[in-house]
Design a protein around this motif. Structure first.
Motif, short mmCIF file in Angstrom:
data_model
loop_
_atom_site.label_atom_id
_atom_site.label_comp_id
_atom_site.label_asym_id
_atom_site.label_seq_id
_atom_site.Cartn_x
_atom_site.Cartn_y
_atom_site.Cartn_z
N SER A 1 18.61 -43.48 -39.35
CA SER A 1 19.98 -43.55 -39.32
C SER A 1 20.38 -43.19 -37.89
O SER A 1 21.60 -43.79 -37.27
CB SER A 1 20.96 -43.00 -40.43
N LEU A 2 19.76 -42.08 -37.35
CA LEU A 2 20.12 -41.65 -36.08
C LEU A 2 19.57 -42.47 -35.08
O LEU A 2 20.28 -42.48 -33.98
CB LEU A 2 19.79 -39.99 -35.91
N ASP B 1 17.77 -45.80 -35.78
CA ASP B 1 17.50 -47.12 -35.94
C ASP B 1 15.92 -47.38 -35.89
O ASP B 1 15.72 -48.76 -35.40
CB ASP B 1 18.40 -47.73 -34.77
N LYS C 1 26.46 -35.70 -32.55
CA LYS C 1 25.88 -36.86 -33.40
C LYS C 1 25.32 -36.29 -34.79
O LYS C 1 25.31 -36.95 -35.64
CB LYS C 1 24.32 -37.22 -32.79
N ASN D 1 30.85 -40.58 -31.84
CA ASN D 1 29.48 -41.08 -32.28
C ASN D 1 28.65 -40.11 -33.03
O ASN D 1 27.37 -40.18 -33.33
CB ASN D 1 28.42 -40.72 -30.68
N LYS E 1 26.92 -39.28 -36.37
CA LYS E 1 26.27 -40.03 -37.52
C LYS E 1 25.97 -39.69 -38.72
O LYS E 1 25.61 -40.24 -39.57
CB LYS E 1 24.93 -40.73 -36.47
N SER F 1 31.11 -44.58 -36.82
CA SER F 1 29.83 -44.37 -36.47
C SER F 1 28.96 -43.83 -37.51
O SER F 1 27.70 -43.73 -37.43
CB SER F 1 29.62 -43.35 -35.16
N ARG G 1 26.82 -42.47 -40.60
CA ARG G 1 25.95 -43.09 -41.59
C ARG G 1 25.53 -42.20 -42.50
O ARG G 1 24.85 -42.81 -43.55
CB ARG G 1 24.71 -43.61 -40.61
#
Length: 402
Positions: free
Chosen positions: A251-252, A254, A325, A352, A354, A373, A375
């Motif tokens: 998820s961080l 992709d 993040k 940003n 995540k 952002s 996830r």
């Protein structure tokens, strides 16, 4: 060919040197090429070839090129029984420049060569065709205490029993890593118990520079994304199951993380035990210090927030930025937990962010805002029954609220 691998400072070179010293008399010629990584980076592979040839031929050898060196080594060793140790190898080209291709027969090479390679990278041995390998592990508690006493008290005998606790504390903290035991023991030679206790607290807070320098070599050899993945695991994901880490990192970044995790295992930076990712305490300290140094004064500008007091401060004063993040807030388990007051809008500027992981602790309120952002959301003891109404949960790859 024999490969010796393991983490930095665990004693690979010491073991190889001991084997070398025991067996040199059984060979026509022998050479111990130490610090191959460092020497090739500083002076080039031609210098290492010259050292090998000079030792074998007992005279100074100057080479015009690496190609000449490789050819000359093969010719001059032909017909001899040779013991060669290549210490701290980190690249395939170093092996090729000194002993040539990985697959050769005795009749082709014309030499009865025993080659010992030490490295932090197990995959390097595999790709070069080394079948016999040995992983060097940390010392047992008994041996670790013996080494520490030898360095700190210059004796193998019993020492003043009042030192037993601090000796045990050092051995526990270092997990039996010989390098750390030697450095700390030497630094604390002749020191009082109070000085030992103070030094241990200091080492735990800020890693010793000498230890950090050795351990950091493996980190510096990683590609940029591998470095980032290593720091994510070190700071935030230690102890998680492999699948959980792969999902979070996917998820961080992709993309699939299996390869990066495999690289970190091969380079002895992380370990997988019972399907969970673990790492040596000193490796963990090294990673966290590297991460902290990226923004030592402005916590809200770090990619990773993992230290309890730093996260609470950021949540209270709303100082988080778009640089953040991943947040991993893991409160220590306690019977008397205080509710933490914080600014419900603290995630507003973390555009940003995540991954948000909060465990055990009690925050006074739920968030007023969560960034789109996001996830990964894992929030144990979430203080409210719902998330902000304007937050789209379909973006979440993983959601775990209790």
């Amino acid at each position: 060919m024999i490969g010796i691998h393991g983490m930095g400072g665990v004693g690979k070179s010491t073991l190889a040197r001991a084997v070398y010293n025991l067996h040199t008399d059984h060979f026509d010629d022998s050479c111990f090429l130490q610090n191959v990584r460092e020497e090739s980076n500083r002076h080039g592979l031609k210098r290492l070839q010259s050292i090998l040839l000079s030792q074998i031929l007992k005279k100074e050898i100057n080479l015009a090129s690496e190609q000449q060196g490789t050819s000359m080594i093969k010719n001059k060793l032909k017909g001899k029984k040779v013991l060669l140790v290549l210490d701290d190898v980190d690249e395939h080209k170093q092996l090729q420049a000194i002993v040539g291709k990985s697959v050769w027969s005795e009749s082709e090479f014309g030499t009865r060569l025993v080659l010992i390679i030490t490295t932090r990278d197990k995959q390097l041995l595999t790709s070069y065709g080394v079948k016999r390998t040995h992983e060097v592990k940390e010392l047992s508690k008994k041996d670790a205490i013996q080494l520490l006493k030898r360095k700190a008290f210059k004796t193998y005998d019993e020492v003043d029993q009042s030192y037993n606790q601090v000796l045990n504390d050092v051995v526990t903290w270092t997990s039996g890593l010989p390098l750390a035991l030697e450095v700390i023991g030497s630094n604390l030679f002749g020191k009082s118990i109070k000085e030992w206790e103070s030094a241990i607290k200091q080492y735990q807070r800020i890693p010793n520079k000498e230890i950090l320098k050795i351990l950091k070599v493996s980190f510096d050899a990683l590609e940029e994304e591998e470095k980032s993945v290593f720091l994510d695991i070190t700071c935030c994901l230690k102890g998680y199951k492999c699948r959980e880490i792969e999902d979070i990192l996917h998820s961080l970044y992709d993309n699939c993380m299996k390869y990066h995790i495999g690289v970190l295992v091969d380079k002895s930076l992380i370990q997988i035990s019972d399907d969970r990712v673990t790492l040596h305490d000193l490796i963990e300290n090294m990673g966290k210090e590297i991460d902290r140094q990226k923004s030592p004064k402005e916590t809200g500008k770090r990619r990773r927030l993992w230290l309890l007091k730093d996260i609470i401060q950021v949540l209270k004063d709303n100082s988080g930025t778009s640089e953040v993040k991943i947040i991993c807030l893991d409160f220590p388990i306690s019977d008397k937990q205080e509710t933490i007051e914080w600014n419900g809008n603290a995630f507003k500027e973390m555009k940003n962010l995540k991954a948000l992981i909060i465990r055990n602790g009690i925050l006074s309120q739920g968030p007023n805002y969560l960034p789109e952002s996001l996830r990964i959301l894992e929030w144990h003891r979430h203080p409210s029954h719902c998330l902000p109404s304007d937050f789209d949960t379909t973006n979440l790859a993983i959601r775990d609220l209790e």
